[in-house]
Design an enzyme around this catalytic site. Structure first.
Site, mmCIF file in Angstrom:
data_model
loop_
_atom_site.group_PDB
_atom_site.id
_atom_site.type_symbol
_atom_site.label_atom_id
_atom_site.label_comp_id
_atom_site.label_asym_id
_atom_site.label_seq_id
_atom_site.Cartn_x
_atom_site.Cartn_y
_atom_site.Cartn_z
ATOM 1 N N TYR A 1 -8.654 5.811 5.676
ATOM 2 C CA TYR A 1 -7.916 6.307 4.516
ATOM 3 C C TYR A 1 -7.565 7.779 4.675
ATOM 4 C CZ TYR A 1 -6.647 7.660 -0.203
ATOM 5 O OH TYR A 1 -5.967 8.154 -1.278
ATOM 6 N N LYS B 1 40.418 1.400 -20.210
ATOM 7 C CA LYS B 1 39.429 1.045 -19.181
ATOM 8 C C LYS B 1 38.356 0.079 -19.662
ATOM 9 C CE LYS B 1 39.038 2.619 -15.513
ATOM 10 N NZ LYS B 1 38.600 3.958 -15.102
ATOM 11 N N LYS C 1 2.025 4.190 -3.858
ATOM 12 C CA LYS C 1 2.279 3.528 -5.133
ATOM 13 C C LYS C 1 3.583 3.969 -5.788
ATOM 14 C CE LYS C 1 -2.005 4.495 -5.913
ATOM 15 N NZ LYS C 1 -2.306 4.515 -4.462
ATOM 16 N N SER D 1 -3.307 11.237 -9.533
ATOM 17 C CA SER D 1 -2.314 10.159 -9.410
ATOM 18 C C SER D 1 -2.292 9.297 -10.664
ATOM 19 C CB SER D 1 -2.634 9.288 -8.185
ATOM 20 O OG SER D 1 -3.950 8.769 -8.277
ATOM 21 N N ASN E 1 -11.626 3.701 -1.823
ATOM 22 C CA ASN E 1 -10.696 3.293 -0.765
ATOM 23 C C ASN E 1 -10.460 1.782 -0.753
ATOM 24 O OD1 ASN E 1 -10.761 5.960 -0.204
ATOM 25 N ND2 ASN E 1 -11.916 5.789 1.710
ATOM 26 N N THR F 1 38.135 -12.900 5.256
ATOM 27 C CA THR F 1 37.420 -12.229 6.346
ATOM 28 C C THR F 1 38.162 -10.911 6.527
ATOM 29 O OG1 THR F 1 38.773 -13.141 8.128
ATOM 30 C CG2 THR F 1 36.836 -14.420 7.495
ATOM 31 N N HIS F 2 37.445 -9.874 6.846
ATOM 32 C CA HIS F 2 38.031 -8.517 6.951
ATOM 33 C C HIS F 2 38.728 -8.106 5.653
ATOM 34 C CE1 HIS F 2 37.478 -9.008 11.339
ATOM 35 N NE2 HIS F 2 37.933 -10.220 11.111
HETATM 36 N N1 ARG Z 1 -5.921 7.805 -6.044
HETATM 37 C C1 ARG Z 1 -6.252 7.416 -4.713
HETATM 38 C C2 ARG Z 1 -5.057 6.684 -4.080
HETATM 39 O O1 ARG Z 1 -4.217 6.284 -4.816
HETATM 40 C C3 ARG Z 1 -7.443 6.498 -4.714
HETATM 41 C C4 ARG Z 1 -8.207 6.508 -3.433
HETATM 42 C C5 ARG Z 1 -8.883 7.795 -3.288
HETATM 43 N N2 ARG Z 1 -9.772 7.815 -2.196
HETATM 44 C C6 ARG Z 1 -10.239 8.976 -1.701
HETATM 45 N N3 ARG Z 1 -11.030 8.901 -0.702
HETATM 46 N N4 ARG Z 1 -9.826 10.113 -2.141
HETATM 47 O O2 ARG Z 1 -4.944 6.539 -2.911
#
Ligand code: ARG
Length: 457
Positions: free
Chosen positions: A317, A283, A325, A23, A110, A155-156
Site C-alpha cells: 500500500y 433553436k 476512489k 479522504s 489497507n 460509410t465515411h
Molecule cells: N483512506 C485510505 C485510502 O483511501 C485508507 C487506507 C489508509 N491506509 C494507510 N496505511 N494509511 O487509501
C-alpha cells in the site's frame, strides 16, 4: 479529534496537512460497505475465539446501530474525520468504550479499504447494468416502431446502402449488450476478498478469511496478502469498461445530434429532453446528447489517472492509492447520470421516416444492388461494378437518379437489363433482399430484437 495513531507522535498534524491527507469527503459514501465489512470481521473474530462471542455480538449490534443511525439521519459523518474507516471505528469506540477498540484486531485499513471499494463497486456495477438494460429496452422499443423506416446507411458519412432505422439503432443495442458482459466479467474477477491480508503480510491470529469472504458474498479470498492490499486492477477494469460504455454513448450521441439537425431531420427529440437558446428563438438543441458526448472525456481521463497513479508504484500500500476512489467514483457517477438521461431520451424520441426515405432516395444507395442484379445474371461482379459506376456518373451528369433512368439507357451498358430491374432496385426491395444473418432484412431485425430482449431478461 485525536488521531488513532497519535501515540507515536509528539506533535499534532499540521491543519493543512490534515486536510490534505483526509479522504472522508470522498470515501464517506462507502459507509455501508465499511460497516458491513466490519460486521463480518467482528463475527469472524468471535467465531475464532480471538474475542469472545459476546464481545463480537455487542460489536455487531453497535455497528448495526451506527448504520441505521447514519441511514436515518441521526448520525452525521464528521467531515473532520480522516476517512470513513476511522470515523466508524471512533463512533464505535465512543459507544462501546474499550470493546470498540478490539474491532481492529487482525485487520488493517489497507485490507479494509480494499474490501470496501470492492463491495461498493459491486453494488454500483449492478446498478449500472440495470441502467444499461433500461437503455437497451428503449432501443428495442424504437426498433420495433421503426422496422419499416428506410434510411440511408452510411460509410465515411456518405450515403452507402439502404437500411432500416431499426437496424441502425439495434447496432447500439448490441454494443450495450456487450458492455453488460464486460462489466460482469470485471466484477467476476473483482469478487475475491482481500480481508485478512491486514497491512500486507497477513497476521499472527488464527483468522478464518473464507468465513468473512462468504459472509460478504465474495466468491473466495485473494491468494497473496501483498497483492490483496496492492491490487486495484478491478478499478482499472471497471474504469475501462465504463470508458467503453461512454464511447458507445458518445457515438450514439453524435448521431442523435446529426439526425436532429435540419440537414438530416431524421428524428426530433422530445421537448422534455431538449433546450432552447438564450438569443436564437428558433433553436432546439440536443444538449443532453452533447453533454453525454462531452462527459466521455472525463471518464477516459479517470481511466488514465488511475493507470498513471498505479504506474511504477512499489508494493504494497502507498498513499497514492487513496486517489483511486475519486477517479472511479466519478466514472461511476458520470456513467450512471448519462445512462439515466439517455434511456428516456431515446424512448421519447420521435422519428421522421418520410425524411429518412427521401434521403435514401438520393445518393445512389441502390447502386450495389444493380451490380448484384447483373452479377446474378452471370456477369462477373467486378465488371458489373464498373458498369454501374459509369451509369451513376451518367445519372449525375443528367441530374437524375438510378430509379428514373429509362431502360433503353440501361441497355446501352448491358442487354442483361430488363424491366424487372426497377422492382429489384426499389429501396424496400433492397432492404428486404438483405437476407443474410445479421443483415438489414426484416427477419434479421426481428431476430436481433429477440436477442436483445433475452439479454435484458
Ligand atoms: N483512506 C485510505 C485510502 O483511501 C485508507 C487506507 C489508509 N491506509 C494507510 N496505511 N494509511 O487509501
Amino acid at each position: 479529534m485525536e488521531k488513532m495513531w497519535a501515540g507515536r507522535f509528539s506533535k499534532a498534524l499540521d491543519k493543512k496537512a490534515d486536510d490534505f491527507n483526509s479522504s472522508i469527503s470522498v470515501d464517506k459514501r462507502m459507509y455501508r460497505q465499511d460497516i458491513t465489512g466490519s460486521m463480518a470481521h467482528a463475527a469472524m473474530l468471535g467465531k475464532q475465539g480471538i474475542i469472545s462471542e459476546s464481545e463480537s455480538g455487542r460489536i455487531i449490534a453497535a455497528l448495526s446501530e451506527i448504520l441505521s443511525d447514519i441511514e436515518e439521519g441521526r448520525l452525521e459523518i464528521d467531515p473532520e474525520a480522516e476517512d470513513i474507516h476511522m470515523f466508524v471505528e471512533s463512533v464505535l469506540t465512543s459507544r462501546l468504550g474499550d470493546l470498540g477498540k478490539k474491532l481492529h484486531t487482525a485487520r488493517s485499513r489497507n485490507d479494509q479499504v480494499a474490501v470496501d471499494i470492492r463491495l461498493y463497486l459491486r453494488d454500483e456495477a449492478k446498478e449500472i447494468i440495470m441502467l444499461i438494460k433500461k437503455l437497451i429496452s428503449a432501443v428495442v422499443v424504437q426498433a420495433e416502431q421503426n422496422k419499416d423506416a428506410i434510411m440511408p446507411g452510411y460509410t465515411h458519412l456518405q450515403r452507402a446502402q439502404p437500411i432500416t432505422f431499426a437496424h441502425q439503432i439495434l447496432a447500439y443495442g448490441m454494443m450495450f449488450a456487450r458492455d453488460i458482459t464486460r462489466i460482469q466479467d470485471a466484477v467476476k474477477r473483482m469478487n475475491y476478498s482481500p480481508l485478512g491480508s491486514c497491512a500486507l503480510a497477513g497476521t499472527t491470529y488464527n483468522t478464518d478469511r473464507e468465513f468473512e469472504a462468504e459472509k460478504l458474498g465474495f466468491d473466495g479470498i485473494t491468494q497473496n496478502s501483498i497483492d490483496g492490499v496492492s491490487d486495484r486492477d478491478f478499478c482499472l477494469e471497471l474504469a475501462s469498461a465504463f470508458s467503453i460504455v461512454m464511447m458507445h454513448l458518445s457515438r450514439f450521441s453524435e448521431e442523435i445530434i446529426l439526425w436532429s439537425s435540419w440537414e438530416f431531420k431524421f428524428i426530433e427529440l422530445d421537448d422534455s429532453f431538449t433546450t432552447g437558446s438564450s438569443i436564437m428563438p428558433q433553436k432546439k438543441n440536443s444538449d443532453m446528447a452533447e453533454l453525454v458526448r462531452g462527459k466521455t472525456g472525463r471518464v477516459y481521463g479517470n481511466l488514465i489517472a488511475l493507470l498513471t497513479m498505479l504506474k511504477g508504484l512499489p508494493l504494497a500500500y502507498n498513499k497514492d492509492m487513496q486517489e483511486d476512489k475519486e477517479a472511479i467514483f466519478d466514472s461511476v457517477d458520470t456513467v450512471k447520470a448519462c445512462l439515466g438521461i439517455f434511456a428516456p431520451m431515446i424512448e421519447t424520441m420521435h422519428t421522421l421516416p418520410d425524411n429518412m426515405y427521401a434521403a435514401a432516395g438520393r445518393g445512389f444507395i441502390n447502386a450495389t444492388d444493380i451490380a448484384d442484379y447483373l452479377a446474378k445474371k452471370g456477369m462477373p461482379f467486378r465488371t458489373a461494378y464498373k458498369i454501374v459506376g459509369e451509369i451513376v456518373a451518367e445519372c449525375i451528369n443528367k441530374n437524375t437518379v438510378l430509379d428514373k433512368l429509362p431502360l433503353n439507357e440501361y441497355k446501352k451498358h448491358s442487354d442483361l437489363f430488363e424491366e424487372d430491374l426497377y422492382e429489384e432496385i426499389s429501396l424496400k426491395n433492397c432492404v428486404e433482399k438483405r437476407i443474410s444473418a445479421g443483415g438489414t432484412g426484416t427477419a434479421s431485425v426481428t431476430k436481433q430484437i429477440e436477442y436483445l430482449k433475452k439479454t435484458i431478461g
